[in-house]
Design a protein around this motif. Sequence first.
Motif, PDB file in Angstrom:
ATOM      1  N   VAL A  48      -6.897  -3.562  -2.330  1.00  0.00           N
ATOM      2  CA  VAL A  48      -6.514  -4.935  -2.693  1.00  0.00           C
ATOM      3  C   VAL A  48      -5.373  -5.427  -1.806  1.00  0.00           C
ATOM      4  N   PHE A  49      -4.326  -4.625  -1.679  1.00  0.00           N
ATOM      5  CA  PHE A  49      -3.195  -5.020  -0.835  1.00  0.00           C
ATOM      6  C   PHE A  49      -3.647  -5.288   0.603  1.00  0.00           C
TER       7      PHE A  49
ATOM      8  N   THR B 219       1.786   2.696  -3.985  1.00  0.00           N
ATOM      9  CA  THR B 219       0.795   3.029  -5.004  1.00  0.00           C
ATOM     10  C   THR B 219      -0.063   4.204  -4.557  1.00  0.00           C
TER      11      THR B 219
ATOM     12  N   ALA C 233       0.821  -1.221   0.000  1.00  0.00           N
ATOM     13  CA  ALA C 233       0.000   0.000   0.000  1.00  0.00           C
ATOM     14  C   ALA C 233       0.848   1.261   0.000  1.00  0.00           C
TER      15      ALA C 233
ATOM     16  N   LEU D 100      -6.050  -0.240  -5.551  1.00  0.00           N
ATOM     17  CA  LEU D 100      -4.914  -1.129  -5.283  1.00  0.00           C
ATOM     18  C   LEU D 100      -4.585  -1.181  -3.799  1.00  0.00           C
TER      19      LEU D 100
ATOM     20  N   SER E 117      -3.031   4.480  -6.077  1.00  0.00           N
ATOM     21  CA  SER E 117      -4.352   4.015  -6.477  1.00  0.00           C
ATOM     22  C   SER E 117      -5.115   3.478  -5.261  1.00  0.00           C
TER      23      SER E 117
END
Length: 432
Positions: A342-343, A334, A331, A339, A336
């Motif tokens: 997601v992480f 990025t 995390a 993302l 984003s």
Amino acid sequence: MTDTATTAARSASRARVLIAVLLFGTVVINYLDRSNLSIALPAIAEEMDLSKAQQGLLLSAFGWTYAAMQLPGGWLVDRIRPRVLYPLCLVLWSLATVFMGVVGGFVALIVLRLLVGGFEAPAYPINSRVATVWFPERERATAIGFYTSGQFIGLAMLTPVLSWLQAAVSWHWVFILTGLVGIIWGAVWYLAYREPRESRANAAEVELISSGGGLVDLVDEQPKRARITRGDLATVLGRRKLWGIYLGQFCLTSTLWFFLTWFPTYLVDYRGMDYIESGFLAALPFVAALVGVLASGVVSDFLLRRGTSLGMARKAPIVVGLLLSTLMVGASFTDSTPLVIVFLSVAFFGNGLASITWSLVSALAPERLLGLTGGMFNFIGNLSSIATPIVIGFLVTEDSFTPAFAYMTAVTLLGILSYVVLVGRVERVTER
């Protein structure tokens, strides 16, 4: 399983299913009352103009008394039946939660949060005791995984609800509502819970549990000592295997306490989301953790039934889960938001997969000292509830949350070493 054992299993009642449901419901409430402050904190901090260090202190207040009361809590678990002790604790911590929504002021919130932590302290040692009494070894990890999933089901489903409630009314109602639910559940537990031989379980079910390693006669077998002896402490503090699970639990729960404390603030303050949007996105890692928890118990018991050693069956999901948790550090690399989620979802799935650590308490703890061992395990493990909020509060800056992710990754790697190097062969510790 022999033909005789198979016949007994088929004729056995299923009273232990009710016990699993009772434990599940209690864990849902337990974790809502741990995490409700993190949901309300951005609004509280804005209203009271709290610095990041003050927010960290407030978030850690639960942990001070929760950790400090683990050994007294474990002592109580070995002496007071769960039917009485659990509802008493439930009602007391729920009342303190209700008052958090009624009174105002930074100091008052800290004091009440200290009370919530202290009264919640016996909860997981009680869970462990109940699971050890009610479930045979071959079902125990599945049972522990099921009731542990309650912490994530409740958070996944109710975090958006509580976030909406805060936005629609005020942060006060987050505490009032969760506290009232806990008081009601305390009455449900008292009316429904019994020990195996005093319950509706038939003789075949009691025999199934007992022959499978469940300690159905624990109440009658436990001597009622007036105090914890030096020998008791020497046993629970002097064994390498037990220190392996103590330190491993500290590292595992550090990730959990990040999500229970700083995660919503991270989404609001560092990702620029509003309360409702952050509530829905904050729920996604809890859904992932739920999947991990449910998988952990099923996979562990499946490995055990297929002939894998008890140690491998219990430790494999824990070590793999901790490895996945280290992906949290992604995390930091990025911009984003999808993302990032997601992480963090993969990391929290790993945390859920590793969450059957209480099965090692059941397998390793001396029979007479289940409560004390569980208390020590929870005491050392939940020092993370103090350390994580405070350390993150001092590490982060107004512009960067990266040092927090680096700290969490390092702690998780230490946890892997603890389970691999210190625990060794899984077998019940005997008293000297």
